[in-house]
Enzyme design. Structure first.
Site, PDB file in Angstrom:
ATOM      1  N   HIS A  35       6.793 -23.466   7.083  1.00 16.38           N
ATOM      2  CA  HIS A  35       8.220 -23.395   6.745  1.00 16.38           C
ATOM      3  C   HIS A  35       9.035 -24.541   7.351  1.00 16.38           C
ATOM      4  O   HIS A  35      10.117 -24.840   6.888  1.00 16.38           O
ATOM      5  CB  HIS A  35       8.808 -22.022   7.080  1.00 16.38           C
ATOM      6  CG  HIS A  35       9.131 -21.814   8.532  1.00 16.38           C
ATOM      7  ND1 HIS A  35       8.179 -21.510   9.458  1.00 16.38           N
ATOM      8  CD2 HIS A  35      10.296 -21.866   9.210  1.00 16.38           C
ATOM      9  CE1 HIS A  35       8.742 -21.373  10.635  1.00 16.38           C
ATOM     10  NE2 HIS A  35      10.039 -21.589  10.525  1.00 16.38           N
ATOM     11  N   LYS A  59      12.728 -27.162   6.036  1.00 16.26           N
ATOM     12  CA  LYS A  59      14.019 -27.285   6.733  1.00 16.26           C
ATOM     13  C   LYS A  59      14.735 -28.553   6.265  1.00 16.26           C
ATOM     14  O   LYS A  59      14.106 -29.604   6.133  1.00 16.26           O
ATOM     15  CB  LYS A  59      13.791 -27.337   8.253  1.00 16.26           C
ATOM     16  CG  LYS A  59      13.361 -25.994   8.832  1.00 16.26           C
ATOM     17  CD  LYS A  59      13.197 -26.078  10.339  1.00 16.26           C
ATOM     18  CE  LYS A  59      12.567 -24.808  10.892  1.00 16.26           C
ATOM     19  NZ  LYS A  59      13.517 -23.745  11.166  1.00 16.26           N
ATOM     20  N   ASP A  81      -0.021 -21.303  16.909  1.00 19.41           N
ATOM     21  CA  ASP A  81       1.210 -20.845  16.262  1.00 19.41           C
ATOM     22  C   ASP A  81       2.145 -22.013  15.917  1.00 19.41           C
ATOM     23  O   ASP A  81       2.805 -21.995  14.883  1.00 19.41           O
ATOM     24  CB  ASP A  81       1.924 -19.866  17.207  1.00 19.41           C
ATOM     25  CG  ASP A  81       3.054 -19.112  16.536  1.00 19.41           C
ATOM     26  OD1 ASP A  81       2.914 -18.770  15.357  1.00 19.41           O
ATOM     27  OD2 ASP A  81       4.076 -18.865  17.202  1.00 19.41           O
ATOM     28  N   HIS A 125       3.518 -26.759  12.797  1.00 18.00           N
ATOM     29  CA  HIS A 125       4.860 -27.346  12.844  1.00 18.00           C
ATOM     30  C   HIS A 125       4.870 -28.691  13.603  1.00 18.00           C
ATOM     31  O   HIS A 125       5.405 -29.689  13.118  1.00 18.00           O
ATOM     32  CB  HIS A 125       5.861 -26.394  13.498  1.00 18.00           C
ATOM     33  CG  HIS A 125       5.886 -25.026  12.889  1.00 18.00           C
ATOM     34  ND1 HIS A 125       5.609 -24.783  11.565  1.00 18.00           N
ATOM     35  CD2 HIS A 125       6.168 -23.803  13.425  1.00 18.00           C
ATOM     36  CE1 HIS A 125       5.712 -23.480  11.320  1.00 18.00           C
ATOM     37  NE2 HIS A 125       6.043 -22.871  12.428  1.00 18.00           N
ATOM     38  N   LYS A 128       7.660 -20.704  24.281  1.00 15.52           N
ATOM     39  CA  LYS A 128       8.542 -19.540  24.124  1.00 15.52           C
ATOM     40  C   LYS A 128       9.205 -19.272  25.465  1.00 15.52           C
ATOM     41  O   LYS A 128       8.699 -19.656  26.513  1.00 15.52           O
ATOM     42  CB  LYS A 128       7.729 -18.324  23.688  1.00 15.52           C
ATOM     43  CG  LYS A 128       7.144 -18.492  22.285  1.00 15.52           C
ATOM     44  CD  LYS A 128       7.172 -17.199  21.502  1.00 15.52           C
ATOM     45  CE  LYS A 128       6.583 -17.340  20.114  1.00 15.52           C
ATOM     46  NZ  LYS A 128       7.599 -17.584  19.088  1.00 15.52           N
ATOM     47  N   LYS A 172       1.190 -19.188   6.561  1.00 11.36           N
ATOM     48  CA  LYS A 172       0.441 -19.494   7.769  1.00 11.36           C
ATOM     49  C   LYS A 172       0.299 -18.235   8.605  1.00 11.36           C
ATOM     50  O   LYS A 172       1.090 -17.325   8.395  1.00 11.36           O
ATOM     51  CB  LYS A 172       1.126 -20.612   8.541  1.00 11.36           C
ATOM     52  CG  LYS A 172       2.317 -20.151   9.400  1.00 11.36           C
ATOM     53  CD  LYS A 172       2.846 -21.251  10.245  1.00 11.36           C
ATOM     54  CE  LYS A 172       2.485 -21.141  11.689  1.00 11.36           C
ATOM     55  NZ  LYS A 172       3.192 -20.097  12.459  1.00 11.36           N
ATOM     56  N   ARG A 225       0.807  -1.238   0.000  1.00  6.39           N
ATOM     57  CA  ARG A 225       0.000   0.000   0.000  1.00  6.39           C
ATOM     58  C   ARG A 225       0.831   1.274   0.000  1.00  6.39           C
ATOM     59  O   ARG A 225       0.412   2.290  -0.510  1.00  6.39           O
ATOM     60  CB  ARG A 225      -0.910   0.008   1.228  1.00  6.39           C
ATOM     61  CG  ARG A 225      -2.221  -0.662   0.936  1.00  6.39           C
ATOM     62  CD  ARG A 225      -3.135  -0.617   2.110  1.00  6.39           C
ATOM     63  NE  ARG A 225      -2.670  -1.560   3.139  1.00  6.39           N
ATOM     64  CZ  ARG A 225      -3.459  -2.089   4.051  1.00  6.39           C
ATOM     65  NH1 ARG A 225      -4.722  -1.771   4.081  1.00  6.39           N
ATOM     66  NH2 ARG A 225      -2.993  -2.938   4.929  1.00  6.39           N
ATOM     67  N   GLU A 255      11.797 -22.546  22.100  1.00  6.18           N
ATOM     68  CA  GLU A 255      12.386 -21.271  21.664  1.00  6.18           C
ATOM     69  C   GLU A 255      12.814 -20.484  22.887  1.00  6.18           C
ATOM     70  O   GLU A 255      12.094 -20.462  23.900  1.00  6.18           O
ATOM     71  CB  GLU A 255      11.342 -20.453  20.900  1.00  6.18           C
ATOM     72  CG  GLU A 255      10.917 -21.055  19.591  1.00  6.18           C
ATOM     73  CD  GLU A 255       9.946 -20.130  18.890  1.00  6.18           C
ATOM     74  OE1 GLU A 255      10.407 -19.219  18.198  1.00  6.18           O
ATOM     75  OE2 GLU A 255       8.734 -20.322  19.049  1.00  6.18           O
TER      76      GLU A 255
HETATM   77  C1  BG6 Z   1       6.727 -19.379  13.214  1.00  8.56           C
HETATM   78  C2  BG6 Z   1       6.024 -18.853  14.414  1.00  8.56           C
HETATM   79  O1  BG6 Z   1       5.869 -20.145  12.420  1.00  8.56           O
HETATM   80  O2  BG6 Z   1       7.821 -20.191  13.619  1.00  8.56           O
HETATM   81  C3  BG6 Z   1       6.966 -18.097  15.330  1.00  8.56           C
HETATM   82  O3  BG6 Z   1       4.967 -17.990  14.020  1.00  8.56           O
HETATM   83  C4  BG6 Z   1       8.156 -18.961  15.666  1.00  8.56           C
HETATM   84  O4  BG6 Z   1       6.310 -17.700  16.533  1.00  8.56           O
HETATM   85  C5  BG6 Z   1       8.783 -19.508  14.399  1.00  8.56           C
HETATM   86  O5  BG6 Z   1       9.083 -18.162  16.375  1.00  8.56           O
HETATM   87  C6  BG6 Z   1       9.880 -20.500  14.717  1.00  8.56           C
HETATM   88  O6  BG6 Z   1      10.546 -20.820  13.524  1.00  8.56           O
HETATM   89  P1  BG6 Z   1      12.042 -21.339  13.537  1.00  8.56           P
HETATM   90  O7  BG6 Z   1      12.333 -21.634  12.115  1.00  8.56           O
HETATM   91  O8  BG6 Z   1      12.873 -20.233  14.123  1.00  8.56           O
HETATM   92  O9  BG6 Z   1      12.040 -22.551  14.420  1.00  8.56           O
END
Ligand code: BG6
Length: 558
Positions: free
Chosen positions: A247, A251, A304, A309, A409, A217, A108, A285
């Site tokens: 994602h 990996k 999340d 994942h 987290k 996502k 935008r 994390e």
């Molecule tokens: C994302 C989440 O999909 O994956 C984040 O929204 C998270 O909250 C992230 O931190 C973790 O990805 P990676 O590749 O760092 O393990």
């Protein structure tokens, strides 16, 4: 899983029309083709590990996608700057994008082609995994960047975008092939897709080139919204044109999971309820919500990480061997697992699923605030930053084998690991020796220190009978001596090549939501949780440990 890529035929090689990326001072007598071959040879020489490391021998060359326009919606956003454009730059730098390539940045805010390219360059300099960036390669890519200001509700703007893409087919030779990448707010996806349908940007008429859409996502926020979103997207695009990103599937270590399982003969016979006691999957994390408080308030750890994942990793561990590595063969098998996970009811959510939220604490020697003190977070927030659960799969292979999944987290470290914990030996012959051996464990370290470890018993050298558990370790870094691509590089390249195997299909996404939605609904009916209930820098709430310990097991120390 991406099928092995074949070398691209020379006629489709990209570099002949990329003069800026040819060697600086070529000998005058060489033809373009000779130059290209010399460049490839020079690159090979610059990477001696390719030739000297036996584990890298026989690796195939990558394919280069067709000429195309990469239309990036949300181009000024965080995801575009941190991940998508650095990944495109990396693909470009390593000759994995065609010369007839155009990045059409759509957002935008007002920019010109030049001001956008300059701003995004700063991000590439910051986030590129290979430093410093190659100025010459960047300059060539920057020539292919064009910026289109667009409000997603603006019909005229989409008409102009369609016209611009047609022009690029002539100017840049993008041949009508278009990949639309939606790196926008999830709430904008439906509107953008509707507009694309209105303008006909999805149409793959005969000879007009391919059209694909990549959706980030989170895909929905519960079963119903995901189903609705699928419906809206499928009103415009055929399922085979839709690439939903998780994602984790891009990996290296996750892709290797399939090679490990189905490229080796010795593991499959023990990969079942007769030999496996239980499976643990951890996504830990050390980071907090990193300025994404508003997003996370709406999401929490279950939406999340668990819904996507964690359940994807579980599906890859538990799936039956596919008959081929075609996208659908693979996704059919994952779907079977997701559908066979026992749907948790209210009572099993109470007994088997734990949620937690971090308070203030210390992470890696630094004091950090609690979740409720983070910007844009409600000071009374009930959003979970930790989730752990016991799940079971109702099928012949896994019946009765618990899968313990956890994500959080502000845990002590960043570590993602899958561990297959095998059963005890039937007769503990060495129980009276010093050091009774522990059951075998196969641990797959997804990140960091990517690798695979097998734990087994060994006799300590000496006259007595002293038995110890030892580790046999495979580490990617030392075995292959080569950097892994970022997941986004892998996924973007696959989408450009039309390989959807590492993307989630509509029915998979819905099946995963069918597992997680009852959990979220049950929590909504329960009395408010006593949050915060774990200190930042700890391994989560006590209930998370109790969940597994009351069954005589422990979370693996990672
Ligand atoms: C994302 C989440 O999909 O994956 C984040 O929204 C998270 O909250 C992230 O931190 C973790 O990805 P990676 O590749 O760092 O393990």
């Amino acid at each position: 899983m991406t099928a092995p890529r074949q070398p691209k035929p020379p006629s489709r090689g990209a570099r002949a029309t990329s003069p800026g990326r040819a060697p600086a001072a070529p000998p005058p007598a060489r033809t373009a083709r000779e130059l290209r071959e010399a460049t490839v040879a020079a690159r090979r020489r610059a990477r001696p590990e390719t030739d000297t490391n036996p584990l890298r021998q026989g690796l195939r060359l990558e394919r280069v996608p067709d000429p195309c326009a990469f239309v990036l919606f949300g181009a000024t956003g965080d995801l575009a700057h941190r991940k998508v454009v650095p990944a495109l730059y990396q693909l470009w730098r390593t000759n994995l994008l065609p010369a007839e390539f155009s990045l059409v940045a759509v957002a935008r805010r007002p920019y010109t082609d030049k001001t956008f390219a300059a701003e995004v360059k700063a991000s590439v300099e910051k986030y590129s995994r290979v430093q410093p960036i190659d100025e010459e390669a960047w300059a060539e890519l920057a020539k292919r960047i064009t910026y289109q200001q667009l409000d997603f509700g603006d019909d005229d703007g989409f008409d102009r975008l369609g016209d611009r893409l047609d022009e690029l087919d002539t100017e840049r030779g993008t041949a009508g092939n278009r990949l639309f990448y939606l790196a926008t707010q999830p709430s904008q996806v439906t509107e953008i897709v509707r507009q694309m349908g209105r303008v006909g940007l999805d149409h793959e008429l005969r000879g007009s080139g391919w059209r694909r859409v990549v959706v980030e996502k989170p895909f929905g926020r519960d079963f119903e919204s995901a189903r609705h979103l699928n419906h809206e997207v499928q009103k415009v695009f055929r399922e085979s044109q839709v690439y939903r990103i998780d994602h984790y599937l891009g990996k290296e270590t996750v892709r290797n999971l399939l090679v490990f399982r189905f490229g080796n003969g010795i593991f499959e016979p023990v990969w079942n309820r007769s030999f496996v006691d239980h499976v643990q999957i951890t996504v830990a994390e050390s980071l907090g919500v990193e300025g994404r408080g508003a997003f996370y308030e709406e999401t929490g750890a279950s939406r999340d990480i668990l819904q996507n994942h964690l359940l994807q990793l579980m599906a890859l561990v538990a799936m039956e061997p596919p008959t081929s590595f075609s996208a659908d063969a693979l996704r059919d098998q994952k779907l079977q697992v997701l559908r066979a996970i026992t749907t948790p009811d209210y009572e099993s959510v109470r007994g088997n699923i734990v949620r937690g939220q971090y308070g203030g604490g210390w992470v890696q020697g630094e004091p950090v605030p609690g979740y409720r003190e983070e910007p844009e977070v409600d000071p009374e927030s009930e959003t979970e930053t930790y989730v752990a659960g016991k799940f079971t799969i109702d099928d012949w292979r896994w019946s009765g084998v618990p899968f313990y999944l956890r994500a959080g987290k502000r845990l002590p470290k960043r570590a993602t690991e899958i561990s297959i914990q095998f059963k005890e030996v039937p007769l503990r012959l060495f129980r009276d020796s010093t050091g009774d051996p522990a059951p075998n464990v196969l641990a797959m370290r997804i990140q960091p220190d990517e690798g695979i470890m097998l734990r087994f018993a060994a006799k300590v050298p000496g006259l007595g009978l002293d038995v110890r558990t030892v580790n046999m370790d495979f580490a990617y870094e030392t075995s292959f001596v080569v950097d892994s691509p970022d997941a986004y590089e892998t996924l973007i390249l696959d989408a450009l090549l039309g390989d959807a195997s590492l993307f989630t299909r509509a029915d998979e996404v819905e099946a995963a939501w069918a597992v997680v939605t009852p959990i979220i609904n049950a929590w909504a009916e329960m009395p408010p949780p006593h949050f915060p209930d774990y200190a930042a820098g700890s391994w989560g709430p006590e209930e998370g440990d109790a969940l597994i310990e009351r069954e005589g097991r422990r979370w693996r120390r990672i």
